[in-house]
Design a protein around this motif. Structure first.
Motif, PDB file in Angstrom:
ATOM      1  N   MET A  32     -33.079 -19.254  46.459  1.00  0.00           N
ATOM      2  CA  MET A  32     -33.185 -18.641  47.779  1.00  0.00           C
ATOM      3  C   MET A  32     -34.441 -19.146  48.480  1.00  0.00           C
ATOM      4  O   MET A  32     -35.536 -19.128  47.923  1.00  0.00           O
ATOM      5  CB  MET A  32     -33.240 -17.118  47.640  1.00  0.00           C
ATOM      6  CG  MET A  32     -33.304 -16.382  48.958  1.00  0.00           C
ATOM      7  SD  MET A  32     -31.844 -16.712  49.972  1.00  0.00           S
ATOM      8  CE  MET A  32     -32.330 -15.911  51.500  1.00  0.00           C
ATOM      9  N   GLU A  33     -34.263 -19.607  49.712  1.00  0.00           N
ATOM     10  CA  GLU A  33     -35.389 -20.096  50.507  1.00  0.00           C
ATOM     11  C   GLU A  33     -35.485 -19.283  51.790  1.00  0.00           C
ATOM     12  O   GLU A  33     -34.457 -18.858  52.333  1.00  0.00           O
ATOM     13  CB  GLU A  33     -35.192 -21.578  50.845  1.00  0.00           C
ATOM     14  CG  GLU A  33     -35.126 -22.479  49.617  1.00  0.00           C
ATOM     15  CD  GLU A  33     -34.778 -23.917  49.977  1.00  0.00           C
ATOM     16  OE1 GLU A  33     -34.595 -24.183  51.195  1.00  0.00           O
ATOM     17  OE2 GLU A  33     -34.676 -24.752  49.064  1.00  0.00           O
ATOM     18  N   GLU A  71     -26.808 -17.215  61.241  1.00  0.00           N
ATOM     19  CA  GLU A  71     -27.260 -15.924  60.723  1.00  0.00           C
ATOM     20  C   GLU A  71     -28.032 -16.126  59.421  1.00  0.00           C
ATOM     21  O   GLU A  71     -27.569 -16.816  58.506  1.00  0.00           O
ATOM     22  CB  GLU A  71     -26.058 -15.010  60.487  1.00  0.00           C
ATOM     23  CG  GLU A  71     -26.432 -13.596  60.059  1.00  0.00           C
ATOM     24  CD  GLU A  71     -25.204 -12.705  59.904  1.00  0.00           C
ATOM     25  OE1 GLU A  71     -25.373 -11.536  59.519  1.00  0.00           O
ATOM     26  OE2 GLU A  71     -24.073 -13.189  60.162  1.00  0.00           O
ATOM     27  N   VAL A  72     -29.209 -15.520  59.333  1.00  0.00           N
ATOM     28  CA  VAL A  72     -30.057 -15.667  58.149  1.00  0.00           C
ATOM     29  C   VAL A  72     -29.570 -14.712  57.061  1.00  0.00           C
ATOM     30  O   VAL A  72     -29.246 -13.551  57.329  1.00  0.00           O
ATOM     31  CB  VAL A  72     -31.534 -15.384  58.498  1.00  0.00           C
ATOM     32  CG1 VAL A  72     -32.406 -15.433  57.240  1.00  0.00           C
ATOM     33  CG2 VAL A  72     -32.033 -16.397  59.530  1.00  0.00           C
ATOM     34  N   LEU A  73     -29.505 -15.215  55.830  1.00  0.00           N
ATOM     35  CA  LEU A  73     -29.043 -14.396  54.708  1.00  0.00           C
ATOM     36  C   LEU A  73     -30.003 -13.246  54.451  1.00  0.00           C
ATOM     37  O   LEU A  73     -31.228 -13.421  54.486  1.00  0.00           O
ATOM     38  CB  LEU A  73     -28.930 -15.247  53.443  1.00  0.00           C
ATOM     39  CG  LEU A  73     -28.007 -16.474  53.507  1.00  0.00           C
ATOM     40  CD1 LEU A  73     -27.911 -17.124  52.131  1.00  0.00           C
ATOM     41  CD2 LEU A  73     -26.625 -16.108  54.015  1.00  0.00           C
ATOM     42  N   SER A  74     -29.432 -12.069  54.176  1.00  0.00           N
ATOM     43  CA  SER A  74     -30.273 -10.899  53.917  1.00  0.00           C
ATOM     44  C   SER A  74     -29.768 -10.157  52.688  1.00  0.00           C
ATOM     45  O   SER A  74     -28.554 -10.056  52.467  1.00  0.00           O
ATOM     46  CB  SER A  74     -30.271  -9.964  55.129  1.00  0.00           C
ATOM     47  OG  SER A  74     -28.953  -9.542  55.427  1.00  0.00           O
ATOM     48  N   PRO A  75     -30.693  -9.632  51.853  1.00  0.00           N
ATOM     49  CA  PRO A  75     -30.296  -8.869  50.656  1.00  0.00           C
ATOM     50  C   PRO A  75     -29.486  -7.635  51.042  1.00  0.00           C
ATOM     51  O   PRO A  75     -29.732  -7.008  52.068  1.00  0.00           O
ATOM     52  CB  PRO A  75     -31.644  -8.473  50.037  1.00  0.00           C
ATOM     53  CG  PRO A  75     -32.620  -9.471  50.584  1.00  0.00           C
ATOM     54  CD  PRO A  75     -32.150  -9.789  51.966  1.00  0.00           C
ATOM     55  N   GLY A  76     -28.504  -7.303  50.175  1.00  0.00           N
ATOM     56  CA  GLY A  76     -27.674  -6.131  50.414  1.00  0.00           C
ATOM     57  C   GLY A  76     -26.451  -6.427  51.241  1.00  0.00           C
ATOM     58  O   GLY A  76     -25.460  -5.699  51.180  1.00  0.00           O
ATOM     59  N   ILE A  77     -26.504  -7.477  52.056  1.00  0.00           N
ATOM     60  CA  ILE A  77     -25.347  -7.863  52.874  1.00  0.00           C
ATOM     61  C   ILE A  77     -24.794  -9.193  52.372  1.00  0.00           C
ATOM     62  O   ILE A  77     -23.654  -9.285  51.928  1.00  0.00           O
ATOM     63  CB  ILE A  77     -25.730  -7.962  54.366  1.00  0.00           C
ATOM     64  CG1 ILE A  77     -26.222  -6.601  54.870  1.00  0.00           C
ATOM     65  CG2 ILE A  77     -24.531  -8.445  55.188  1.00  0.00           C
ATOM     66  CD1 ILE A  77     -26.719  -6.623  56.296  1.00  0.00           C
ATOM     67  N   HIS A  78     -25.619 -10.223  52.441  1.00  0.00           N
ATOM     68  CA  HIS A  78     -25.177 -11.542  51.983  1.00  0.00           C
ATOM     69  C   HIS A  78     -25.487 -11.762  50.504  1.00  0.00           C
ATOM     70  O   HIS A  78     -24.829 -12.568  49.846  1.00  0.00           O
ATOM     71  CB  HIS A  78     -25.847 -12.642  52.807  1.00  0.00           C
ATOM     72  CG  HIS A  78     -25.617 -12.505  54.281  1.00  0.00           C
ATOM     73  ND1 HIS A  78     -26.560 -11.973  55.130  1.00  0.00           N
ATOM     74  CD2 HIS A  78     -24.542 -12.808  55.049  1.00  0.00           C
ATOM     75  CE1 HIS A  78     -26.090 -11.976  56.368  1.00  0.00           C
ATOM     76  NE2 HIS A  78     -24.863 -12.473  56.346  1.00  0.00           N
TER      77      HIS A  78
END
Length: 634
Positions: free
Chosen positions: A403-404, A446-453
């Protein structure tokens, strides 16, 4: 002087001062307990199809009620796992064990090298010894696991029934063949077999008359299976053999050998070959076997296979593959018929079979995954372990990514190699053809986010929506090039839709057919299409014999003479639709046979003009989905 002692059937303690009333009560209890041991009562659950000798039912029932019997079934190591098609035989052994009889699971470490020809049209490939040994280990472990799950999960009522179960024996016939000398075996055992009887077996006849023929190796299989039974009789007093209906020939060979070499009476019990509506053996999904090994078929896929059972099949499957009392099955089916959309019967079937094969943990995993995928529950998806996800989506590509900061939807799609090119990714994602963790996403930036992506288990489940992909490909309509003035006109001029987007394909087909085959050719094509795809039996009867032959090029042709009382089974066999009568009965009764587009399941139904015989004197037979046979009545 003889003295009689009576014992309490529950405690095992000797009873004293037994009154006449108590004696009668005790006798009734003893009779009831032994009567429950009558395996032939499994006919009520349709687990038993036939017995051999056919007249021995009463004699067999008496033996089952008098004392504990030993019964065996064989499993050849043709794969490293058993599949759902083997499950009914395992259920048969379990049902016998529940009735107080001793089960033997015989693994074919020796016979697996030969190959059973029963129910096969070609010879099995020869297996390497290392492969056989690996398969034996896997199958033995599976059978042991199923019996342990049965003891652990289906006999926990506190009655002590689990402790009273007779033990399971798992044997390997290679253990006794390894010390057998060929010349001794032929001279002592081989002399008791008669060529006429061996050649008359259905499994032999169907193969000898086939294009591929039958090897000597396969021909000897029945000798070895017969000797297995003789060995088990001598060592374990095994009087009963259990197998599918396709094993009747091998059972008869064993019975014949034992009648010549040992005077004890033995008996065979056959079970139905469970098939789907197309006549294929039960236990396949989209042509793939449903394995009992969780590494080959995940508990989720296994559970879903049974959950998708048809309403027409589920009652029978509950009888065959569960231990639910018949009364309870009837109650379940009554509720199911009132509210079929709830699928109570299918859920009960899937739960019972999954826990038997994969245990409580396997069932819970299957239900968690089902809830996550079909309930749209992203929280449940995050509860799955990495192992659960890998097992559930067997064959899905795996990617381990770092993850970056600022990583986008497009970035993860490309790094996980979901698309061949960035252009494809942008086009399909923005059209709504891409999901992350069940949620559609259309914003490539869209930027990846914890809990969703990224779920709390550190996993992202990516999915391409095939319908969107197909729709996008359909936008390859060449006529849209009018917008760029690249196209000036089309011919025929009426062949494009009024909005200029979708060609009138039917009109094009008609024009081209007339151009190549003329008006008569078009009319023939339309008649055949109406007959086949419109389900129009009248139109089918209007076709000429030449039309039918041309339409079904390559389909076998048979010219038959109509005889009074000729049945569905008669025409199926005379037209050579099936290699054996057993195959015909099994597939027709399962719904895998059609005459003139109409499914028929009654093998004894007498052929009648207008239904089975069209007015053009033709019968169009179909086995499964696409195997046609043409009968011309003369």
């Amino acid at each position: 002087m003889f003295r009689t002692f009576y014992f309490d059937v529950k405690t095992g303690k000797m009873l004293k001062n037994l009154s006449k009333i108590n004696l009668k009560l005790c006798q009734r209890i003893v009779r009831r307990l032994y009567s429950e041991g009558n395996v032939l009562k499994l006919r009520e659950r349709e687990i038993i199809q036939d017995v051999f000798p056919s007249t021995a039912s009463d004699e067999m029932g008496s033996k089952f009620m008098r004392k504990t019997q030993t019964i065996y079934a064989g499993f050849d190591p043709t794969a490293e796992s058993l599949h759902v098609g083997n499950l009914l035989v395992i259920m048969g052994l379990l049902q016998c064990q529940r009735r107080g009889h001793e089960p033997i699971a015989l693994l074919g470490g020796a016979t697996g090298l030969i190959g059973d020809p029963s129910g096969r049209s070609t010879e099995r490939s020869m297996l390497e010894m290392s492969t056989v040994e690996r398969n034996l280990a896997g199958i033995g472990k599976q059978i042991e696991g199923v019996f342990e799950n049965h003891r652990k999960y289906f006999l926990k009522d506190g009655s002590g029934a689990a402790e009273r179960l007779p033990p399971l024996r798992i044997l390997n016939n290679a253990d006794w063949y390894s010390s057998v000398k060929l010349i001794d075996f032929i001279s002592t055992v081989g002399r008791h077999f008669r060529m006429g009887s061996m050649l008359s077996r259905t499994s032999v006849q169907s193969r000898i008359n086939s294009e591929s023929g039958m090897s000597f190796t396969e021909f000897t299989y029945q000798i070895f299976q017969a000797y297995d039974w003789l060995h088990l009789l001598k060592e374990y007093d095994c009087r009963f053999q259990l197998g599918g209906s396709d094993q009747m020939g091998n059972i008869m060979s064993g019975h014949e050998l034992i009648s010549r070499m040992d005077k004890r009476k033995v008996y065979g019990i056959t079970q139905p070959i469970v098939t789907n509506e197309e006549g294929d053996k039960y236990g396949k999904s989209a042509g793939q076997a449903i394995w009992l090994n969780p590494q080959m078929t995940s508990p989720f896929s296994f559970y879903q296979f049974f959950l998708r059972s048809r309403d027409a099949d589920v009652e029978r499957l509950l009888k065959l593959f569960t231990f639910l009392p018949l009364r309870q099955i009837k109650e379940i089916m009554d509720r199911h018929r009132n509210t079929p959309e709830i699928r109570e019967a299918q859920k009960k079937l899937a739960q019972q079979v999954t826990i038997l094969i994969h245990g409580q943990e396997g069932l819970e995993t299957a239900e968690r995954v089902s809830e996550a995928l079909y309930g749209g529950n992203i929280t449940a998806l995050g509860e799955l372990s990495y192992a659960d996800v890998k097992t559930t989506f067997q064959g899905a590509p795996l990617a381990e990514l770092i993850m970056e900061p600022g990583m986008t939807v497009l970035d993860v799609a490309m790094r996980a190699k979901c698309f061949p090119t960035t252009d494809d990714a942008i086009r399909i994602i923005t059209a709504g053809g891409f999901r992350i963790n069940l949620q559609r996403t259309t914003n490539i930036s869209e930027v990846l986010s914890p809990g969703i992506h990224i779920l709390k288990n550190g996993i992202s489940l990516l999915r391409l929506c095939q319908r969107i992909v197909r729709r996008l490909h359909s936008e390859g309509n060449v006529l849209k090039l009018r917008e760029r003035e690249i196209i000036q006109d089309v011919f025929p001029s009426t062949a494009s839709a009024s909005n200029g987007e979708v060609p009138e394909i039917e009109l094009i087909i008609k024009q081209v057919t007339i151009l190549i085959h003329g008006q008569e050719g078009l009319e023939t094509a339309e008649r055949v299409s109406e007959a086949l795809y419109g389900g129009n039996i009248t139109a089918l009867g209007e076709l000429s014999y030449a039309d039918v032959k041309t339409t079904f090029q390559g389909a076998p042709l048979a010219e038959l003479i109509m005889e009074p009382g000729m049945s569905v089974l008669d025409v199926a066999m005379r037209a050579k639709c099936f290699p054996t009568t057993d195959d015909a009965i099994r597939i027709i009764t399962a719904g895998g046979f059609r005459i003139n587009l109409q499914r028929t399941t009654n093998i004894s139904e007498v052929l009648s003009p207008g239904i089975h015989i069209l007015k053009n004197g033709i019968s169009l037979l179909r086995v499964g989905k696409r195997n046609y046979y043409i009968v011309k009545w003369v």
